[in-house]
Design an enzyme around this catalytic site. Structure first.
Site, short mmCIF file in Angstrom:
data_model
loop_
_atom_site.label_atom_id
_atom_site.label_comp_id
_atom_site.label_asym_id
_atom_site.label_seq_id
_atom_site.Cartn_x
_atom_site.Cartn_y
_atom_site.Cartn_z
CD GLU A 109 -3.05 -0.62 -0.02
OE1 GLU A 109 -3.09 0.54 -0.47
OE2 GLU A 109 -3.77 -1.54 -0.48
CE1 TYR B 133 5.51 12.58 -4.25
CE2 TYR B 133 5.84 10.69 -5.69
CZ TYR B 133 5.35 11.96 -5.46
OH TYR B 133 4.69 12.61 -6.48
CE1 TYR C 31 -6.80 3.49 -0.28
CE2 TYR C 31 -4.42 3.50 0.15
CZ TYR C 31 -5.52 2.98 -0.50
OH TYR C 31 -5.36 1.93 -1.35
CG ASP D 192 -7.58 5.28 -3.72
OD1 ASP D 192 -8.79 5.25 -4.04
OD2 ASP D 192 -6.73 4.54 -4.24
CB CYS E 299 -19.17 3.59 -19.54
SG CYS E 299 -18.51 5.11 -18.82
CB CYS F 76 -22.99 5.09 -13.51
SG CYS F 76 -21.83 6.46 -13.66
S1 SF4 Z 1 -18.79 4.19 -12.76
FE1 SF4 Z 1 -19.93 5.27 -14.34
S2 SF4 Z 1 -18.42 6.58 -15.34
FE2 SF4 Z 1 -17.31 5.03 -14.18
S3 SF4 Z 1 -16.94 3.42 -15.71
FE3 SF4 Z 1 -18.82 2.91 -14.58
S4 SF4 Z 1 -20.42 3.73 -15.88
FE4 SF4 Z 1 -18.57 4.71 -16.52
#
Ligand code: SF4
Length: 364
Positions: free
Chosen positions: A47, A92, A130, A148, A209, A218
Site C-alpha cells: 500500500e 517520495y 486511507y 483514495d 463504461c 451510474c
Molecule cells: S462508474 Fe460510471 S463513469 Fe465510471 S466506468 Fe462505470 S459507468 Fe462509466
C-alpha cells in the site's frame, strides 16, 4: 447536483452497487503478488509503495524490497541507508523513512505484532486514513473505508457529485458515506473492488463504461457527464528552481558526495549542487572563490525533475580538481562505492553519465 448528494440514501441502489462490484472483482481482479496474502506486513508495504506510483511500476520494487526485508523484524533492524537504497527509484523518500520508523515502533512497542485496529494504525508514521483503512479491512476485516483518488472518482461519477475532491471536507463526507454503504463482511474485498474499478475501468479521462459492472447505477453515465467528473480545482504551477550539479572528481576518479540533511530527499546522497544556473566560466569563478582549482571541466548535459510542488531544472558539469582538494561536508567516493549509495531519481541522469563517463571536455 448538490454537495449533500451523499446523504441521500437509496438502500436498493447501494445493495446492487456492493453486489455488482464484488462479483465483478472476484472475476476480474488483477493477479498481484500481495493479493495472495493477508499478512499485514506485506499489505502495508504494497500500500505504501502503490501511493503515487503505478502498480506495474511497483511490482519489481516490491519483490526486491521483500527479498531484502522479508519480515517486519528484518526491516526494523535495518539502517536508514539500507532502506533508502532498497527504495531507490520509487521517489517520495519520506515514505521509506517512515516505513523504517513504523517498523521500529511496532517491533518495540507492540512486540513485533502488527496493530489490528485502524485507529491505532493511523497513529503510526506514514500511515494515514486511507492506508489504515486498507490494512485494517484487507487483513482484519474491519468495517472501515479506504478512500483514495480512485474511490473519489468512482463515487463522484456514480452519484454525479460535483464537490471539489481536493477539499478535505469532500473526502470526509465521502468516507462517511462509504462507511454506510459498505458490507458488514469482506470489507477488504469491497475496498479493493472499488480501487480496482477506479484503476481498470472508471479511469480518469475516458472511462470504459461499456465494461463497467455498475453502469446501470451510474448517474454520470446516464447523463454523459463522466468526463466532467470528478471536479478538482487546478493545481498551482510547480515552483521552478535552477541547479548546477557538479561532479567534482579527483585524480583517482573518485567523486565528491554528501548525504542530504534537508527535509526534501533527506538521507539520500547528492553531488555538489549550486542553487543557480551557471555557465562553465561562472562555475570556474565560483570554485576559485572557495579555493578549488580545476584541471578540466566537462559539460555533461541538462535534466529536469518534477516533484509534487516544484521542478528542478538542472545543468551538470564534471569538474576535475587539480590537487585532489575536497569541500567541507563532502567526501570523495569511488564509483563502485557510489553504486551502493541511494541517490535520488532526480540525479539519475548525472549518475548514469558517471557510469558511462564521457571523455569530451576541455582543459583549463
Ligand atoms: S462508474 Fe460510471 S463513469 Fe465510471 S466506468 Fe462505470 S459507468 Fe462509466
Amino acid at each position: 447536483m448538490t454537495d449533500m448528494v451523499y446523504e441521500q440514501r437509496d438502500n436498493e441502489k447501494e445493495e446492487r452497487l456492493v453486489r455488482n462490484l464484488m462479483d465483478w472483482y472476484y472475476q476480474n481482479q488483477r493477479d498481484l503478488i500481495w493479493r495472495k496474502t493477508r499478512e499485514p506486513y506485506r499489505i502495508w508495504i504494497s500500500e505504501i509503495m502503490a501511493q503515487q506510483t503505478r502498480i506495474t511500476a511497483v511490482l519489481p520494487y516490491y519483490e526486491r524490497f521483500m527479498k531484502t526485508f522479508p519480515t517486519l523484524k528484518s526491516l526494523a533492524e535495518a539502517s536508514e541507508d539500507e532502506v533508502l537504497k532498497s527504495w531507490e527509484g520509487l521517489g517520495y523518500y519520506s515514505r521509506a523513512r517512515n516505513l523504517l520508523k513504523t517498523a521500529q515502533i511496532i517491533q518495540v512497542d507492540h512486540q513485533g505484532d502488527f496493530p489490528q485496529g485502524s485507529a491505532v494504525l493511523k497513529k503510526l508514521p506514514g500511515i494515514g486514513e486511507y492506508t489504515a483503512g486498507a490494512i485494517a479491512s484487507i487483513c482484519f476485516d474491519e468495517k472501515v473505508p479506504a478512500v483514495d483518488g480512485n474511490v473519489q472518482r468512482v463515487f463522484a461519477r456514480i452519484y454525479e457529485n460535483r464537490m471539489d475532491i481536493s477539499i478535505p471536507q469532500s473526502k470526509k463526507l465521502l468516507t462517511e458515506f462509504v462507511r454506510e454503504v459498505m458490507p458488514e463482511r469482506e470489507t477488504g474485498i469491497f475496498n479493493q473492488a472499488l480501487m480496482e474499478l477506479g484503476a481498470l475501468i472508471c479511469i480518469p479521462k475516458i472511462p470504459n463504461c461499456e465494461s463497467c459492472p455498475v453502469q446501470g447505477l451510474c448517474e454520470a453515465y446516464k447523463k454523459g457527464t463522466q468526463a466532467e467528473l470528478p471536479v478538482k480545482a487546478p493545481k498551482k504551477a510547480a515552483k521552478q528552481e535552477s541547479k548546477t550539479i557538479l561532479l567534482i572528481t579527483n585524480g583517482a576518479g573518485e567523486v565528491l558526495l554528501r548525504q542530504r540533511t534537508e527535509k526534501l530527499l533527506g538521507g539520500l546522497w547528492e553531488f555538489y549542487m549550486i542553487e543557480e544556473d551557471l555557465t562553465e566560466e561562472e562555475v570556474l569563478v565560483y570554485l576559485e572563490k572557495i579555493g578549488i582549482s580545476l584541471e578540466k571541466i566537462t559539460y555533461i548535459g541538462a535534466a529536469t525533475h518534477i516533484f509534487t510542488h516544484k521542478q528542478w531544472n538542472m545543468k551538470g558539469y564534471e569538474c576535475k580538481v587539480k590537487d585532489g582538494k575536497g569541500i567541507d561536508g563532502f567526501s570523495f567516493y569511488a564509483k563502485e562505492q557510489i553504486e551502493n549509495l541511494a541517490l535520488p531519481t532526480a540525479l539519475q541522469f548525472f549518475r548514469n553519465w558517471l557510469s558511462e563517463e564521457s571523455q569530451i571536455g576541455f582543459s583549463v
